[in-house]
Design a protein around this motif. Structure first.
Motif, PDB file in Angstrom:
ATOM      1  N   HIS A  30      29.506  -9.030  12.752  1.00  0.00           N
ATOM      2  CA  HIS A  30      28.711  -9.902  12.223  1.00  0.00           C
ATOM      3  C   HIS A  30      27.197  -9.677  11.968  1.00  0.00           C
ATOM      4  O   HIS A  30      26.561  -8.716  12.779  1.00  0.00           O
ATOM      5  N   GLY A  31      26.710 -10.514  11.375  1.00  0.00           N
ATOM      6  CA  GLY A  31      25.246 -10.329  11.125  1.00  0.00           C
ATOM      7  C   GLY A  31      24.305 -11.296  12.225  1.00  0.00           C
ATOM      8  O   GLY A  31      25.027 -11.978  13.149  1.00  0.00           O
ATOM      9  N   PHE A  32      23.156 -11.496  11.809  1.00  0.00           N
ATOM     10  CA  PHE A  32      22.162 -12.224  12.540  1.00  0.00           C
ATOM     11  C   PHE A  32      21.738 -13.499  12.097  1.00  0.00           C
ATOM     12  O   PHE A  32      21.461 -13.528  10.768  1.00  0.00           O
ATOM     13  N   PRO A  33      21.547 -14.627  12.631  1.00  0.00           N
ATOM     14  CA  PRO A  33      21.932 -14.827  13.925  1.00  0.00           C
ATOM     15  C   PRO A  33      23.399 -15.482  14.196  1.00  0.00           C
ATOM     16  O   PRO A  33      23.355 -16.972  14.298  1.00  0.00           O
ATOM     17  N   GLY A 100      30.282  -3.667   8.564  1.00  0.00           N
ATOM     18  CA  GLY A 100      29.088  -4.301   9.433  1.00  0.00           C
ATOM     19  C   GLY A 100      28.589  -5.190   8.257  1.00  0.00           C
ATOM     20  O   GLY A 100      28.121  -4.725   7.087  1.00  0.00           O
ATOM     21  N   PHE A 101      27.963  -6.372   8.833  1.00  0.00           N
ATOM     22  CA  PHE A 101      27.299  -7.186   7.714  1.00  0.00           C
ATOM     23  C   PHE A 101      25.845  -7.385   8.170  1.00  0.00           C
ATOM     24  O   PHE A 101      25.521  -7.633   9.306  1.00  0.00           O
ATOM     25  N   SER A 102      24.948  -6.941   7.426  1.00  0.00           N
ATOM     26  CA  SER A 102      23.513  -7.173   7.628  1.00  0.00           C
ATOM     27  C   SER A 102      22.991  -6.392   8.873  1.00  0.00           C
ATOM     28  O   SER A 102      23.116  -5.200   9.018  1.00  0.00           O
ATOM     29  N   MET A 103      22.688  -7.439   9.882  1.00  0.00           N
ATOM     30  CA  MET A 103      22.524  -6.674  11.250  1.00  0.00           C
ATOM     31  C   MET A 103      23.798  -5.787  11.681  1.00  0.00           C
ATOM     32  O   MET A 103      23.459  -4.789  12.278  1.00  0.00           O
ATOM     33  N   GLY A 104      24.752  -6.481  11.214  1.00  0.00           N
ATOM     34  CA  GLY A 104      26.203  -5.716  11.706  1.00  0.00           C
ATOM     35  C   GLY A 104      26.160  -4.241  10.942  1.00  0.00           C
ATOM     36  O   GLY A 104      26.833  -3.013  11.526  1.00  0.00           O
ATOM     37  N   GLY A 105      25.487  -4.136   9.864  1.00  0.00           N
ATOM     38  CA  GLY A 105      25.226  -3.072   9.047  1.00  0.00           C
ATOM     39  C   GLY A 105      24.381  -2.051   9.766  1.00  0.00           C
ATOM     40  O   GLY A 105      24.574  -0.698   9.995  1.00  0.00           O
ATOM     41  N   TYR A 106      23.415  -2.625  10.197  1.00  0.00           N
ATOM     42  CA  TYR A 106      22.353  -1.702  11.004  1.00  0.00           C
ATOM     43  C   TYR A 106      23.052  -1.042  12.266  1.00  0.00           C
ATOM     44  O   TYR A 106      22.826   0.128  12.619  1.00  0.00           O
ATOM     45  N   VAL A 107      24.041  -1.937  12.918  1.00  0.00           N
ATOM     46  CA  VAL A 107      24.938  -1.323  14.226  1.00  0.00           C
ATOM     47  C   VAL A 107      25.676  -0.341  13.720  1.00  0.00           C
ATOM     48  O   VAL A 107      26.006   0.737  14.214  1.00  0.00           O
ATOM     49  N   ASN A 139       6.652 -10.338  12.253  1.00  0.00           N
ATOM     50  CA  ASN A 139       7.587 -11.662  12.018  1.00  0.00           C
ATOM     51  C   ASN A 139       8.540 -11.820  13.056  1.00  0.00           C
ATOM     52  O   ASN A 139       8.946 -13.017  13.738  1.00  0.00           O
ATOM     53  N   ARG A 140       9.250 -10.917  13.271  1.00  0.00           N
ATOM     54  CA  ARG A 140      10.451 -10.934  14.113  1.00  0.00           C
ATOM     55  C   ARG A 140      10.132 -11.175  15.574  1.00  0.00           C
ATOM     56  O   ARG A 140      10.670 -11.877  16.297  1.00  0.00           O
ATOM     57  N   ARG A 141       9.239 -10.136  15.955  1.00  0.00           N
ATOM     58  CA  ARG A 141       8.597 -10.721  17.218  1.00  0.00           C
ATOM     59  C   ARG A 141       7.983 -11.694  17.523  1.00  0.00           C
ATOM     60  O   ARG A 141       8.140 -12.563  18.354  1.00  0.00           O
ATOM     61  N   LYS A 162      17.330 -18.279   2.850  1.00  0.00           N
ATOM     62  CA  LYS A 162      17.224 -16.965   2.186  1.00  0.00           C
ATOM     63  C   LYS A 162      18.778 -16.347   2.510  1.00  0.00           C
ATOM     64  O   LYS A 162      19.207 -15.301   1.716  1.00  0.00           O
ATOM     65  N   LEU A 163      19.665 -16.985   3.513  1.00  0.00           N
ATOM     66  CA  LEU A 163      20.889 -16.367   3.653  1.00  0.00           C
ATOM     67  C   LEU A 163      21.875 -16.577   2.425  1.00  0.00           C
ATOM     68  O   LEU A 163      22.785 -16.054   2.273  1.00  0.00           O
ATOM     69  N   LEU A 164      21.631 -17.974   1.809  1.00  0.00           N
ATOM     70  CA  LEU A 164      22.613 -18.622   0.874  1.00  0.00           C
ATOM     71  C   LEU A 164      22.050 -18.580  -0.521  1.00  0.00           C
ATOM     72  O   LEU A 164      20.590 -18.872  -0.656  1.00  0.00           O
ATOM     73  N   GLY A 197      15.285  -5.709  18.568  1.00  0.00           N
ATOM     74  CA  GLY A 197      15.836  -4.837  18.329  1.00  0.00           C
ATOM     75  C   GLY A 197      15.912  -4.233  16.824  1.00  0.00           C
ATOM     76  O   GLY A 197      15.661  -3.042  16.639  1.00  0.00           O
ATOM     77  N   MET A 198      15.933  -5.464  16.211  1.00  0.00           N
ATOM     78  CA  MET A 198      15.897  -4.908  14.561  1.00  0.00           C
ATOM     79  C   MET A 198      14.369  -4.581  14.175  1.00  0.00           C
ATOM     80  O   MET A 198      14.271  -3.657  13.345  1.00  0.00           O
ATOM     81  N   ALA A 199      13.682  -5.037  14.915  1.00  0.00           N
ATOM     82  CA  ALA A 199      12.150  -4.689  14.817  1.00  0.00           C
ATOM     83  C   ALA A 199      11.806  -3.211  14.839  1.00  0.00           C
ATOM     84  O   ALA A 199      11.007  -2.642  14.262  1.00  0.00           O
ATOM     85  N   GLY A 250      24.934 -15.058  -2.576  1.00  0.00           N
ATOM     86  CA  GLY A 250      23.868 -14.513  -2.109  1.00  0.00           C
ATOM     87  C   GLY A 250      24.149 -13.535  -0.954  1.00  0.00           C
ATOM     88  O   GLY A 250      25.219 -12.961  -0.822  1.00  0.00           O
ATOM     89  N   HIS A 251      23.104 -13.734   0.263  1.00  0.00           N
ATOM     90  CA  HIS A 251      23.359 -12.662   1.154  1.00  0.00           C
ATOM     91  C   HIS A 251      24.731 -12.867   1.907  1.00  0.00           C
ATOM     92  O   HIS A 251      25.096 -11.875   2.373  1.00  0.00           O
ATOM     93  N   MET A 252      25.079 -13.947   2.115  1.00  0.00           N
ATOM     94  CA  MET A 252      26.293 -14.362   3.172  1.00  0.00           C
ATOM     95  C   MET A 252      27.555 -14.389   1.971  1.00  0.00           C
ATOM     96  O   MET A 252      28.424 -15.062   1.916  1.00  0.00           O
TER      97      MET A 252
HETATM   98  C1  MLT Z   1      21.428 -10.716   8.919  1.00  0.00           C
HETATM   99  O1  MLT Z   1      22.121 -11.352   7.985  1.00  0.00           O
HETATM  100  O2  MLT Z   1      21.882 -10.023   9.990  1.00  0.00           O
HETATM  101  C2  MLT Z   1      19.834 -10.719   8.928  1.00  0.00           C
HETATM  102  O3  MLT Z   1      19.413 -11.154   7.844  1.00  0.00           O
HETATM  103  C3  MLT Z   1      19.400  -9.209   9.188  1.00  0.00           C
HETATM  104  C4  MLT Z   1      18.071  -9.120   9.164  1.00  0.00           C
HETATM  105  O4  MLT Z   1      17.277 -10.235   9.578  1.00  0.00           O
HETATM  106  O5  MLT Z   1      17.344  -8.019   8.707  1.00  0.00           O
END
Ligand code: MLT
Length: 273
Positions: A30-33, A100-107, A139-141, A162-164, A197-199, A250-252
């Protein structure tokens, strides 16, 4: 067959995961958060034919978190190692299809680069290969500090717009309530850990050529966080990359247009296994 299971990581964190169905293994990150419930429609579509393993990443859903994670952050490499612990606990030895979705993709990038022998095929959903520019990292921090100071996930709610996709928001589709509930249910510690972690996540754009398994880059047509043009480029850099754009999302995309999303996902997984 539906089962909610627990795995324990090497640093003692308890991770919850769903383990549903039988057949070749498809793992959904899954993604964040958010939490693993974001995949409910995909689990329903896959579980008749595949064994679906969907973890809650540490700090999210029903999973635990390490005592220092909120302050130090959880690197994407750590989440990827957690994924290996989940698969080991589930007795999965064969290579899996990993989505992997979004942050799940980074993983997923880290899983693919560090444990390619565990990977049969990769789905990158609404995600990015680039690292954060300095302002985004700052911004993340700032959000990490705020959720911890307020002991509330409220600061993350601003992400919803932004997610939708605008049309999803305007129509008040069920995805709006679901995403809102997931964010409100997220723990401040989990949010802070992931944001830090993402930062610091690595830029993997120059490593995409190393990921030689079949790969699908799939994105909502109106994704404002990982735009289709960027994901098309990413797909082209993957040796076996394919690109699919999901309309009216959108993103989701997995929640906003599950019918179109699932059709592309099932087609890809069916060819890959
Ligand atoms: C997510 O959907 O996991 C986040 O938007 C990822 C991000 O903040 O880069």
């Amino acid at each position: 067959m539906t089962a909610a299971c627990q795995a324990t990581t090497s640093d003692g964190v308890e991770l919850a995961y769903a383990d549903i169905g039988t057949g070749p293994v498809v793992t959904l990150v899954h993604g964040f958060p958010l939490d693993r419930s974001m995949w409910d429609e995909q689990v329903a579509a896959l579980a008749g034919t595949y064994r679906v393993i969907a973890p809650d990443l540490r700090g999210f859903g029903q999973s635990g978190i390490g005592p220092d994670d909120a302050r130090n952050g959880v690197p994407m490499e750590r989440y990827a190692a957690d994924l290996v612990a989940v698969l080991d606990a589930a007795g999965v030895r064969e290579p899996v299809v990993l989505a992997g979705f979004s942050m799940g993709g980074y993983v997923a990038w880290q899983f693919a680069l560090r444990t390619p022998e565990r990977l049969r095929a990769l789905v990158l959903s609404d995600t990015r290969a680039a690292a954060d520019p300095p302002e985004a990292a700052a911004n993340r921090r700032a959000m990490a500090e705020r959720v911890l100071a307020e002991n509330s996930p409220a600061a993350a709610e601003g992400m919803i717009s932004k997610l939708l996709a605008p049309a999803t928001l305007a129509a008040g589709l069920p995805a709006v309530a679901r995403v809102t509930a997931m964010i409100r249910g997220a723990s401040p510690a989990g949010i802070a850990a992931a944001q830090i972690g993402m930062a610091v996540r690595p830029d993997v754009r120059d490593r995409l050529g190393e990921i030689v398994c079949p790969a699908l880059a799939i994105v909502g047509a109106e994704d404002a966080i990982s735009p289709p043009a960027e994901m098309r480029e990413l797909a082209a850099a993957l040796p076996q990359g394919r690109f699919v754009e999901v309309p009216m999302a959108g993103h989701m995309a997995p929640l906003e247009n599950p019918a179109a999303y699932n059709a592309a996902l099932l087609d890809f997984v069916g060819r890959a296994v």
